[in-house]
Structures are given as C-alpha cells and as structure tokens.
Motif scaffolding. Structure first.
Motif, mmCIF file in Angstrom:
data_model
loop_
_atom_site.group_PDB
_atom_site.id
_atom_site.type_symbol
_atom_site.label_atom_id
_atom_site.label_comp_id
_atom_site.label_asym_id
_atom_site.label_seq_id
_atom_site.Cartn_x
_atom_site.Cartn_y
_atom_site.Cartn_z
ATOM 1 N N UNK A 35 -20.474 17.858 -20.658
ATOM 2 C CA UNK A 35 -21.048 19.103 -21.167
ATOM 3 C C UNK A 35 -20.021 20.038 -21.776
ATOM 4 N N UNK A 36 -18.797 19.540 -22.046
ATOM 5 C CA UNK A 36 -17.767 20.375 -22.655
ATOM 6 C C UNK A 36 -17.844 20.287 -24.178
ATOM 7 N N UNK A 37 -17.495 21.382 -24.835
ATOM 8 C CA UNK A 37 -17.624 21.472 -26.286
ATOM 9 C C UNK A 37 -16.496 20.709 -26.964
ATOM 10 N N UNK A 38 -16.881 19.758 -27.826
ATOM 11 C CA UNK A 38 -15.916 18.999 -28.624
ATOM 12 C C UNK A 38 -15.844 19.572 -30.038
ATOM 13 N N UNK A 39 -16.985 20.004 -30.553
ATOM 14 C CA UNK A 39 -17.026 20.605 -31.886
ATOM 15 C C UNK A 39 -18.256 21.492 -31.961
ATOM 16 N N UNK A 40 -18.277 22.392 -32.931
ATOM 17 C CA UNK A 40 -19.409 23.313 -33.095
ATOM 18 C C UNK A 40 -19.435 23.823 -34.527
ATOM 19 N N UNK A 41 -20.576 24.382 -34.929
ATOM 20 C CA UNK A 41 -20.650 24.934 -36.281
ATOM 21 C C UNK A 41 -20.382 26.437 -36.263
ATOM 22 N N UNK A 42 -20.306 27.006 -37.450
ATOM 23 C CA UNK A 42 -19.883 28.405 -37.609
ATOM 24 C C UNK A 42 -20.831 29.368 -36.907
ATOM 25 N N UNK A 43 -22.124 29.051 -36.888
ATOM 26 C CA UNK A 43 -23.096 29.959 -36.268
ATOM 27 C C UNK A 43 -22.742 30.284 -34.824
ATOM 28 N N UNK A 44 -22.306 29.262 -34.089
ATOM 29 C CA UNK A 44 -22.023 29.447 -32.664
ATOM 30 C C UNK A 44 -20.853 30.398 -32.473
ATOM 31 N N UNK A 45 -19.759 30.174 -33.213
ATOM 32 C CA UNK A 45 -18.575 31.016 -33.035
ATOM 33 C C UNK A 45 -18.829 32.440 -33.510
ATOM 34 N N UNK A 46 -19.590 32.604 -34.584
ATOM 35 C CA UNK A 46 -19.889 33.949 -35.070
ATOM 36 C C UNK A 46 -20.771 34.703 -34.083
ATOM 37 N N UNK A 47 -21.711 34.015 -33.463
ATOM 38 C CA UNK A 47 -22.626 34.681 -32.541
ATOM 39 C C UNK A 47 -21.901 35.200 -31.301
ATOM 40 N N UNK A 48 -20.929 34.407 -30.821
ATOM 41 C CA UNK A 48 -20.214 34.813 -29.605
ATOM 42 C C UNK A 48 -18.998 35.670 -29.934
ATOM 43 N N UNK A 49 -18.628 35.736 -31.225
ATOM 44 C CA UNK A 49 -17.534 36.609 -31.642
ATOM 45 C C UNK A 49 -16.156 36.082 -31.306
ATOM 46 N N UNK A 50 -15.979 34.743 -31.312
ATOM 47 C CA UNK A 50 -14.674 34.150 -31.017
ATOM 48 C C UNK A 50 -14.373 33.061 -32.034
ATOM 49 N N UNK A 51 -13.069 32.735 -32.156
ATOM 50 C CA UNK A 51 -12.664 31.675 -33.042
ATOM 51 C C UNK A 51 -13.048 30.313 -32.450
ATOM 52 N N UNK A 52 -13.265 29.356 -33.351
ATOM 53 C CA UNK A 52 -13.664 28.017 -32.922
ATOM 54 C C UNK A 52 -12.671 27.419 -31.935
ATOM 55 N N UNK A 53 -11.368 27.588 -32.197
ATOM 56 C CA UNK A 53 -10.338 26.999 -31.331
ATOM 57 C C UNK A 53 -10.424 27.521 -29.900
ATOM 58 N N UNK A 54 -10.885 28.760 -29.729
ATOM 59 C CA UNK A 54 -10.998 29.342 -28.390
ATOM 60 C C UNK A 54 -12.131 28.721 -27.582
ATOM 61 N N UNK A 55 -13.101 28.096 -28.266
ATOM 62 C CA UNK A 55 -14.311 27.622 -27.602
ATOM 63 C C UNK A 55 -14.266 26.134 -27.281
ATOM 64 N N UNK A 56 -13.403 25.397 -27.962
ATOM 65 C CA UNK A 56 -13.330 23.956 -27.725
ATOM 66 C C UNK A 56 -12.847 23.684 -26.299
ATOM 67 N N UNK A 57 -13.514 22.753 -25.641
ATOM 68 C CA UNK A 57 -13.154 22.386 -24.275
ATOM 69 C C UNK A 57 -13.886 23.172 -23.208
ATOM 70 N N UNK A 58 -14.593 24.255 -23.602
ATOM 71 C CA UNK A 58 -15.330 25.048 -22.620
ATOM 72 C C UNK A 58 -16.674 24.397 -22.309
ATOM 73 N N UNK A 59 -17.234 24.640 -21.120
ATOM 74 C CA UNK A 59 -18.597 24.160 -20.839
ATOM 75 C C UNK A 59 -19.597 24.781 -21.811
ATOM 76 N N UNK A 60 -20.618 24.022 -22.131
ATOM 77 C CA UNK A 60 -21.615 24.472 -23.110
ATOM 78 C C UNK A 60 -22.213 25.816 -22.740
ATOM 79 N N UNK A 61 -22.499 26.015 -21.454
ATOM 80 C CA UNK A 61 -23.188 27.239 -21.056
ATOM 81 C C UNK A 61 -22.316 28.481 -21.208
ATOM 82 N N UNK A 62 -20.989 28.295 -21.342
ATOM 83 C CA UNK A 62 -20.111 29.435 -21.599
ATOM 84 C C UNK A 62 -20.021 29.760 -23.091
#
Length: 515
Positions: free
Chosen positions: A167-194
């Motif tokens: 359930x860890x994030x390997x990749x994501x699209x721009x919508x996800x990072x823009x919605x949470x207000x963080x860069x893509x690199x900060x989100x990779x490896x985190x659990x999906x629910x975070x």
C-alpha cells in the motif's frame, strides 16, 4: 592457506578503479576516423570508457580533414614520429592508416608504455559509437513517449496512484500532489492513506480503510470498485468512486495495484435529481387515483362523524371515540392534500424578485412570531445583488419553512442567520442555524420525498422547497455538520438585462407546503 571465497569476490573492470586519463594520438584518417573523433570529444561516452583526451593527429591526409582538425584546435603532424616526439605524454595510439607496412613500422618504434589500437581493432570503437547513437535515439524516443504519457496522466482529473503490495506509493499523478500541497518526491514511499486527501488540511482516510477496493484487488487479483462518501470543509456531502486495478509482471505475478479516485459528486446529484423527477411522475399518477378512491369515502366518514357528534344520545366515551375518528380523518385529508400539492405542477408565474426585500420581510415576520421564544433572527444582506427569478410569496414561504426547520433543530432557542449574496453568477439566500446538524446518511436522503427526521409530518418540506425553486430555474444545496448546524442555500436564476418583466397582477399564488 585457505582458498579465496569466490562467492564474495567482487568483479570489476580495471578502469573502474583507476583515475587515469589516456592521452590519445591518432595516426591516419582512414575509415572510422570521424566516429573516433566523436568518441573522444563527446561527454556521453565517458559513461562507457575511461578518460580519453585527444593529444594530436599524424598523417592527416585530405585537406578537408586538416580543416576540421584545425577547427577543433588539434595539433597536426606529418609523421607519427614527429607526433610522438612533440607529445611524450601520449600513451595510446590509434592506427587508421590501413597499410600493413606502416602498422609494422609503428609497432617497431612505439615505446613499451604506449598501447596500440590498430585499424583492425578500431571497429570495436566504431561499434561502440554506433551503439551509443542508437541508444541515444531510443532514449530520446522513450523520453518523448514518457513525457507524453505523463502529460496525459497529469491532465486526467482523477487522482491516480501506483501502489506496491504493502500500500506504499510508488508513483502518482499531478492531481494528488497538488491537492495535498506537497512535491511528488515527498510523497513517494508513504502509505496510500497518508497521501490521499480532500484538501491540504484534511485527509481522505484516517488510516487503512478496508472498504477501499485496494484490499479487494490485493486479495483476489482482480479489478474492484466502491463508492465512498465524505463531507467537505463547508459541510456538503461529496461522492467518490474508487477503482483498483492489478498490475502483473511478465511472469503473471501481481506486483503493484493502481488506484484511481474520481469525484462523482455532480454526476450523483444529477442522477438523484433524475430519480426524484421519475419518482414525482409516479406520485403524480398515483395522486389522481388517491383523489378518487380515498377522498370520496373520506368525505363520507368525516360527514357522518360530524353528524354523530351533534347527536345528543351519545355517552362521553362514544363522543371521545368519534372525536378521534374525526381528528384522524382530518389528518388523513391533510396528508392527501400535501401529496397532491407536491405532485402537481405549480401554476406560479415567475418574474423578477427583489431577494433582499423578501429576506427582510421574512425575518421581520419570524421576529414577530418567535423572538420571545428564545430565538434570535439575524439578517445579513448584500445590497449589490441583482434580482432573481421567482415569485415573492413562494420564496417567502420557502424561507419560512426553512427557518421553522432550523427552530425545530434548536428546541432550546438560538441564532438563525438569513444571508443574501452572490455565488458565481447567481443571487442566493442562505438560512444558517447552529442546531443538531445531520450525518452523512441523513444528508444523502434529505431531499427525498417522504423522508423525515422529525418523527412526525410527511417529509415533504425540503423536497417541496427544492421542487418549487427548481421550477423557477434555480437550485437548492445543503451543507451540514453533525452537532454544529445546517445551512440551506437557495440559488436563483438571474434576471438578464432586457428581459420583459411580468405585471404583478399576472402572478398566481403558489401552493403552500409544510416543512
């Protein structure tokens, strides 16, 4: 001595461990000369070869070769002996003359510390050059396709996540990072629910949610979907469709799960509106049957009951029973009238409505009737809003019903705010209370006919208000937070410049619907 542990030995090329840079001298300009020049002057090859620096060229041949070498600033010598004498640092010679006698002479004169690549072995360097050219072309093509794919995925309005089996994030699209207000690199490896969020401050999930189809796909290896509801920051109910798809490797083993989240709030509201319209059509057909089959015997029951109550030959117990029959008949007639009123198309003629004036008159009316019962009615008007399409008395009745609902939500009294303003290009009136509010299940059914949370009545109030405002071309929305209150907003269709206004005498009173 024990034998070396071959399993733990590390294999490597000699030049991988050396900082040495080779100084190259080229003799002749035969086949492969331009390719070797490109190798020596192109930084891309440094990933595949040790450090190479062109020191000089001997026996340049054609004038075109001389001019090219001059443009590169490379020293030119007529013989390789002159080149070696002028550049003792040369430790690698590449022979491209192609003549055996010349090659034999070079080998006989070359010092032991200088390596030689003759014209027969130089084709390995030419092959390396061709391989890198093809690799570069493929890389450019791959980068273009990758950029195109990323652009397409980033333009998709859905949230797209690629997850591993934990359930860890390997990749994501721009919508996800823009919605949470963080860069893509900060989100990779985190659990999906975070990572999944409604906005920057509120998560979509508070932890692993077993209702998420990710877990179903993980267990079955098949695609799955589910619909989940959430409440936005304004208390409005939102609908989401979640899809999950298994990703398999060439051996058929599931390695990842792709999760897509789609906001279907508007679509769901449209579908609910269509369902309600279909339900109303059925009610309309039923109402004609009810009017004929129920009202006639009901009229007879009421008439005979009234006649019996006027008789002087009844005991008090008998009169009490007859009064109960009369009250129940009256209640049944009121319910039937409400159903018929709701199912009929209203005959009200719409026209320009001064929204601020209607709001002021409604608040004044409620203050007169209920200010002494612990309720405070606050009016906030925007003096710059345009008139909306509707009918004054109908709108006033809708507001009265909404404020009565607010009072019932605050039985001990409290503040009810009536606000006018603009949302997008439409004038609005909003009724806001601080009552008990609604949960998601109640919000999902609040505009359905015959749904009520009061324990009495027929559940036609909000459904009737919605029906009448929509017949004027408007819209009704609701926002609520359990324990914190409810806000119902009436959105009116604006009156456009130049539209003909109907005379006041053409207006027909609207049907009254109870809240």
């Amino acid at each position: 001595m024990s034998e070396p542990d071959t399993d733990t030995q590390t294999e490597y090329c000699l030049w991988d461990t050396s900082d040495r840079e080779f100084h190259v001298g080229i003799v002749g300009t035969g086949p492969g000369f331009m390719s070797i020049l490109d190798i020596l002057n192109n930084e891309q090859y440094q990933n595949f070869l040790p450090g190479l620096k062109l020191a000089a060229v001997a026996d340049p041949g054609l004038m075109a070769n001389r001019e090219h070498l001059n443009s590169l600033g490379v020293p030119i010598y007529e013989t390789f002996q002159d080149m070696l004498a002028a550049h003792p640092e040369i430790d690698l010679v590449v022979e491209l003359v192609g003549a055996r006698f010349k090659l034999k002479t070079i080998r006989s004169i070359l010092p032991d510390n200088v390596s030689l690549i003759d014209h027969n072995a130089a084709f390995f360097l030419c092959g390396l050059h061709n391989m890198l050219q093809v690799s570069t072309h493929c890389q450019v093509d791959l980068d273009q396709h990758k950029a195109l794919l990323n652009a397409i995925i980033d333009e998709v309005r859905d949230d797209i996540l690629l997850l591993d089996k934990e359930g860890r994030v390997v990749d994501l699209n721009k919508n996800v990072s823009q919605r949470i207000g963080k860069q893509k690199a900060e989100l990779l490896g985190l659990p999906c629910w975070q990572v999944q969020a409604l906005d920057e401050s509120r998560p979509f999930c508070c932890g692993p949610d077993k209702a998420c189809p990710f877990f179903s796909t993980l267990a079955t290896g098949r695609e799955a979907e589910a619909m989940l509801t959430r409440v936005d920051a304004g208390g409005r109910l939102m609908y989401f469709r979640i899809y999950s798809y298994p990703i398999f490797n060439p051996h058929g083993h599931m390695t990842h799960v792709m999760v897509m989240r789609r906001d279907i709030t508007r679509r769901t509201y449209r579908e609910r509106h269509q369902q309600q319209a279909e339900k109303l059509a059925v009610i309309g057909e039923m109402s004609m049957y009810l009017a004929h089959e129920i009202r006639n015997p009901l009229f007879a029951i009421s008439g005979f009951t009234k006649s019996l109550l006027e008789s002087g030959n009844l005991t008090e117990k008998e009169r009490e029973k007859l009064r109960i029959i009369a009250d129940e008949a009256k209640r049944l007639d009121h319910m039937l009238s409400s159903i018929l009123s709701f199912s009929r198309q209203t005959q009200t003629v719409s026209g320009p409505v001064d929204i601020n004036r209607v709001a002021e008159e409604t608040v004044e009316l409620m203050r007169i009737g209920y200010a002494d019962k612990g309720y405070r009615f606050v009016l906030n008007v925007d003096p710059n809003i345009p008139r909306g399409r509707g009918e004054s008395e109908t709108v006033k009745q809708c507001l009265v019903n909404l404020m009565m609902n607010s009072m019932e939500a605050m039985p001990r009294g409290g503040e009810i705010v009536l606000r006018t303003g603009m949302e997008e290009d439409r004038p609005i009136i909003e009724v806001i209370d601080a009552g008990r509010g609604m949960n998601q299940s109640e919000m999902d059914r609040v505009f359905s006919p015959f749904h009520t949370t009061k324990g009495r009545g027929y559940g036609l109030g909000l459904a009737m208000i919605k029906k009448m405002i929509e017949e004027f071309g408007g819209q009704v929305t609701l926002a609520s937070k359990e324990g914190r209150g409810t806000a119902v907003t009436l959105h009116f269709a604006p009156i456009l410049a130049g539209e003909e206004e109907r005379p006041a005498g053409d207006e027909i009173p609207s049907p009254r619907g109870g809240a």
